[in-house]
Design a protein around this motif. Structure first.
Motif, PDB file in Angstrom:
ATOM      1  N   GLY A  71       0.822  -1.205   0.000  1.00  0.00           N
ATOM      2  CA  GLY A  71       0.000   0.000   0.000  1.00  0.00           C
ATOM      3  C   GLY A  71       0.854   1.251   0.000  1.00  0.00           C
ATOM      4  N   GLU A  72       0.397   2.265  -0.713  1.00  0.00           N
ATOM      5  CA  GLU A  72       1.023   3.588  -0.687  1.00  0.00           C
ATOM      6  C   GLU A  72       0.060   4.533   0.006  1.00  0.00           C
ATOM      7  OE1 GLU A  72       2.394   5.069  -4.465  1.00  0.00           O
ATOM      8  OE2 GLU A  72       3.056   3.071  -5.085  1.00  0.00           O
ATOM      9  N   ARG A  73       0.628   5.393   0.862  1.00  0.00           N
ATOM     10  CA  ARG A  73      -0.198   6.318   1.626  1.00  0.00           C
ATOM     11  C   ARG A  73       0.086   7.755   1.239  1.00  0.00           C
ATOM     12  NH1 ARG A  73       0.072   4.543   7.827  1.00  0.00           N
ATOM     13  NH2 ARG A  73      -1.643   6.028   7.941  1.00  0.00           N
ATOM     14  N   ALA A  74      -0.898   8.598   1.474  1.00  0.00           N
ATOM     15  CA  ALA A  74      -0.761  10.032   1.225  1.00  0.00           C
ATOM     16  C   ALA A  74       0.279  10.611   2.178  1.00  0.00           C
ATOM     17  CB  ALA A  74      -2.108  10.725   1.432  1.00  0.00           C
ATOM     18  N   ASP A  75       0.944  11.673   1.732  1.00  0.00           N
ATOM     19  CA  ASP A  75       1.956  12.333   2.567  1.00  0.00           C
ATOM     20  C   ASP A  75       1.328  13.185   3.664  1.00  0.00           C
ATOM     21  OD1 ASP A  75       4.103  11.233   1.189  1.00  0.00           O
ATOM     22  OD2 ASP A  75       4.138  12.866  -0.269  1.00  0.00           O
ATOM     23  N   ALA A  76       0.112  13.625   3.447  1.00  0.00           N
ATOM     24  CA  ALA A  76      -0.556  14.522   4.397  1.00  0.00           C
ATOM     25  C   ALA A  76      -1.437  13.725   5.365  1.00  0.00           C
ATOM     26  CB  ALA A  76      -1.396  15.530   3.640  1.00  0.00           C
ATOM     27  N   VAL A  77      -1.792  14.375   6.456  1.00  0.00           N
ATOM     28  CA  VAL A  77      -2.716  13.792   7.428  1.00  0.00           C
ATOM     29  C   VAL A  77      -4.133  14.114   6.989  1.00  0.00           C
ATOM     30  CG1 VAL A  77      -3.460  13.876   9.845  1.00  0.00           C
ATOM     31  CG2 VAL A  77      -1.019  13.962   9.274  1.00  0.00           C
ATOM     32  N   PRO A  78      -5.062  13.205   6.924  1.00  0.00           N
ATOM     33  CA  PRO A  78      -4.874  11.803   7.294  1.00  0.00           C
ATOM     34  C   PRO A  78      -4.107  11.044   6.205  1.00  0.00           C
ATOM     35  CG  PRO A  78      -7.102  12.099   6.486  1.00  0.00           C
ATOM     36  CD  PRO A  78      -6.452  13.464   6.501  1.00  0.00           C
ATOM     37  N   ALA A  79      -3.209  10.166   6.618  1.00  0.00           N
ATOM     38  CA  ALA A  79      -2.362   9.412   5.678  1.00  0.00           C
ATOM     39  C   ALA A  79      -3.113   8.185   5.172  1.00  0.00           C
ATOM     40  CB  ALA A  79      -1.053   9.018   6.353  1.00  0.00           C
ATOM     41  N   VAL A  80      -4.131   8.465   4.376  1.00  0.00           N
ATOM     42  CA  VAL A  80      -4.963   7.394   3.819  1.00  0.00           C
ATOM     43  C   VAL A  80      -4.191   6.641   2.736  1.00  0.00           C
ATOM     44  CG1 VAL A  80      -7.109   8.622   4.304  1.00  0.00           C
ATOM     45  CG2 VAL A  80      -5.984   8.920   2.087  1.00  0.00           C
ATOM     46  N   PHE A  81      -4.640   5.439   2.439  1.00  0.00           N
ATOM     47  CA  PHE A  81      -4.056   4.715   1.322  1.00  0.00           C
ATOM     48  C   PHE A  81      -4.499   5.378   0.023  1.00  0.00           C
ATOM     49  CE2 PHE A  81      -3.893   1.145   4.399  1.00  0.00           C
ATOM     50  CZ  PHE A  81      -2.524   0.926   4.332  1.00  0.00           C
ATOM     51  N   THR A  82      -3.581   5.527  -0.899  1.00  0.00           N
ATOM     52  CA  THR A  82      -3.895   6.057  -2.221  1.00  0.00           C
ATOM     53  C   THR A  82      -3.832   4.948  -3.270  1.00  0.00           C
ATOM     54  OG1 THR A  82      -1.581   6.692  -2.537  1.00  0.00           O
ATOM     55  CG2 THR A  82      -3.097   8.385  -1.693  1.00  0.00           C
ATOM     56  N   LYS A  83      -2.969   3.962  -3.019  1.00  0.00           N
ATOM     57  CA  LYS A  83      -2.824   2.817  -3.921  1.00  0.00           C
ATOM     58  C   LYS A  83      -2.629   1.554  -3.102  1.00  0.00           C
ATOM     59  CE  LYS A  83      -0.468   5.409  -7.574  1.00  0.00           C
ATOM     60  NZ  LYS A  83       0.779   5.548  -8.336  1.00  0.00           N
ATOM     61  N   VAL A  84      -3.246   0.477  -3.565  1.00  0.00           N
ATOM     62  CA  VAL A  84      -3.049  -0.840  -2.961  1.00  0.00           C
ATOM     63  C   VAL A  84      -2.889  -1.839  -4.094  1.00  0.00           C
ATOM     64  CG1 VAL A  84      -4.126  -2.688  -1.598  1.00  0.00           C
ATOM     65  CG2 VAL A  84      -4.334  -0.309  -0.850  1.00  0.00           C
ATOM     66  N   HIS A  85      -1.857  -2.665  -3.983  1.00  0.00           N
ATOM     67  CA  HIS A  85      -1.640  -3.710  -4.986  1.00  0.00           C
ATOM     68  C   HIS A  85      -1.651  -5.069  -4.293  1.00  0.00           C
ATOM     69  CE1 HIS A  85      -0.366  -5.578  -8.694  1.00  0.00           C
ATOM     70  NE2 HIS A  85       0.480  -6.299  -7.968  1.00  0.00           N
ATOM     71  N   LEU A  86      -2.447  -5.983  -4.836  1.00  0.00           N
ATOM     72  CA  LEU A  86      -2.520  -7.344  -4.319  1.00  0.00           C
ATOM     73  C   LEU A  86      -1.900  -8.286  -5.352  1.00  0.00           C
ATOM     74  CD1 LEU A  86      -5.409  -5.793  -3.554  1.00  0.00           C
ATOM     75  CD2 LEU A  86      -5.723  -7.903  -2.303  1.00  0.00           C
ATOM     76  N   HIS A  87      -0.870  -9.010  -4.938  1.00  0.00           N
ATOM     77  CA  HIS A  87      -0.236  -9.995  -5.814  1.00  0.00           C
ATOM     78  C   HIS A  87      -0.459 -11.378  -5.213  1.00  0.00           C
ATOM     79  CE1 HIS A  87       2.467 -11.828  -8.670  1.00  0.00           C
ATOM     80  NE2 HIS A  87       3.040 -12.455  -7.656  1.00  0.00           N
ATOM     81  N   PHE A  88      -1.134 -12.231  -5.965  1.00  0.00           N
ATOM     82  CA  PHE A  88      -1.433 -13.589  -5.512  1.00  0.00           C
ATOM     83  C   PHE A  88      -0.396 -14.553  -6.047  1.00  0.00           C
ATOM     84  CE2 PHE A  88      -5.340 -11.240  -5.665  1.00  0.00           C
ATOM     85  CZ  PHE A  88      -5.962 -11.565  -4.476  1.00  0.00           C
ATOM     86  N   VAL A  89       0.149 -15.369  -5.172  1.00  0.00           N
ATOM     87  CA  VAL A  89       1.047 -16.443  -5.571  1.00  0.00           C
ATOM     88  C   VAL A  89       0.295 -17.737  -5.270  1.00  0.00           C
ATOM     89  CG1 VAL A  89       3.293 -17.540  -5.260  1.00  0.00           C
ATOM     90  CG2 VAL A  89       3.071 -15.046  -4.998  1.00  0.00           C
ATOM     91  N   VAL A  90      -0.165 -18.383  -6.337  1.00  0.00           N
ATOM     92  CA  VAL A  90      -0.955 -19.603  -6.197  1.00  0.00           C
ATOM     93  C   VAL A  90      -0.046 -20.795  -6.481  1.00  0.00           C
ATOM     94  CG1 VAL A  90      -2.933 -20.904  -7.078  1.00  0.00           C
ATOM     95  CG2 VAL A  90      -3.065 -18.410  -6.863  1.00  0.00           C
ATOM     96  N   THR A  91      -0.030 -21.736  -5.563  1.00  0.00           N
ATOM     97  CA  THR A  91       0.765 -22.952  -5.704  1.00  0.00           C
ATOM     98  C   THR A  91      -0.179 -24.138  -5.841  1.00  0.00           C
ATOM     99  OG1 THR A  91       2.428 -21.970  -4.261  1.00  0.00           O
ATOM    100  CG2 THR A  91       2.592 -24.338  -4.635  1.00  0.00           C
ATOM    101  N   GLY A  92       0.195 -25.079  -6.703  1.00  0.00           N
ATOM    102  CA  GLY A  92      -0.632 -26.269  -6.861  1.00  0.00           C
ATOM    103  C   GLY A  92      -0.098 -27.192  -7.932  1.00  0.00           C
ATOM    104  N   HIS A  93      -0.889 -28.187  -8.242  1.00  0.00           N
ATOM    105  CA  HIS A  93      -0.545 -29.170  -9.253  1.00  0.00           C
ATOM    106  C   HIS A  93      -1.330 -28.862 -10.528  1.00  0.00           C
ATOM    107  CE1 HIS A  93       1.579 -31.547  -6.265  1.00  0.00           C
ATOM    108  NE2 HIS A  93       0.550 -31.363  -5.462  1.00  0.00           N
ATOM    109  N   ASP A  94      -0.615 -28.482 -11.574  1.00  0.00           N
ATOM    110  CA  ASP A  94      -1.222 -28.205 -12.882  1.00  0.00           C
ATOM    111  C   ASP A  94      -2.375 -27.206 -12.799  1.00  0.00           C
ATOM    112  OD1 ASP A  94       0.553 -30.048 -14.122  1.00  0.00           O
ATOM    113  OD2 ASP A  94      -0.745 -31.694 -13.457  1.00  0.00           O
ATOM    114  N   VAL A  95      -2.199 -26.154 -12.028  1.00  0.00           N
ATOM    115  CA  VAL A  95      -3.226 -25.115 -11.909  1.00  0.00           C
ATOM    116  C   VAL A  95      -3.249 -24.329 -13.220  1.00  0.00           C
ATOM    117  CG1 VAL A  95      -3.936 -23.040 -10.664  1.00  0.00           C
ATOM    118  CG2 VAL A  95      -2.951 -24.968  -9.406  1.00  0.00           C
ATOM    119  N   ALA A  96      -4.427 -24.204 -13.800  1.00  0.00           N
ATOM    120  CA  ALA A  96      -4.581 -23.527 -15.091  1.00  0.00           C
ATOM    121  C   ALA A  96      -4.591 -22.012 -14.907  1.00  0.00           C
ATOM    122  CB  ALA A  96      -5.872 -23.967 -15.775  1.00  0.00           C
TER     123      ALA A  96
END
Length: 134
Positions: A71-96
């Motif tokens: 997550g990236e937050r704003a520089d000012a107060v309130p320091a809310v999130f401005t960007k959020v990135h979700l990266h999924f790493v899926v493990t398995g057998h022959d997952v399509a």
């Protein structure tokens, strides 16, 4: 749904969910995650529940799923999130790949309540990778 948050000491608080589960939060990040870190964890957790559930329904042989949330937050107060990135790493057998792509997209577009709530004011992006299980 409800929760109770009770001050413990310093900036440490105990949260109790309506179902009785407890967790600790620390505004100083000394003894526990901060509330803002928990927002990221909640987004990753909510989306991961969707992805795993969708992949299981698609009969994919998933053995693991990790969601790395940044997550990236704003520089000012309130320091809310401005960007959020979700990266999924899926493990398995022959997952399509088509099933993982679909699961991530459905979570993002339709199912993840936390992300849907955040997206009104936060740019949320998603990516994924697939690892073959041993």
């Amino acid at each position: 749904m409800q929760a109770t948050v009770e001050w413990q000491n310093d900036l440490v608080f105990k949260a109790t969910s309506g179902t009785g589960h407890e967790l600790t939060m620390d505004g100083n990040k000394t003894v526990a995650a901060s509330p803002m870190e928990l927002v990221l964890a909640a987004a990753g957790g909510c989306a991961s529940v969707d992805v795993v559930s969708i992949l299981e329904k698609a009969r994919q042989q998933v053995t693991g799923c990790r969601c790395e949330v940044a997550g990236e937050r704003a520089d000012a107060v309130p320091a809310v999130f401005t960007k959020v990135h979700l990266h999924f790493v899926v493990t398995g057998h022959d997952v399509a790949e088509k099933h993982v792509e679909r699961a991530v997209q459905l979570s993002a577009d339709k199912y993840c309540s936390v992300a849907k709530m955040l997206e009104a004011s936060v740019t949320i992006t998603h990516s994924y990778s697939i690892e073959q299980a041993n």
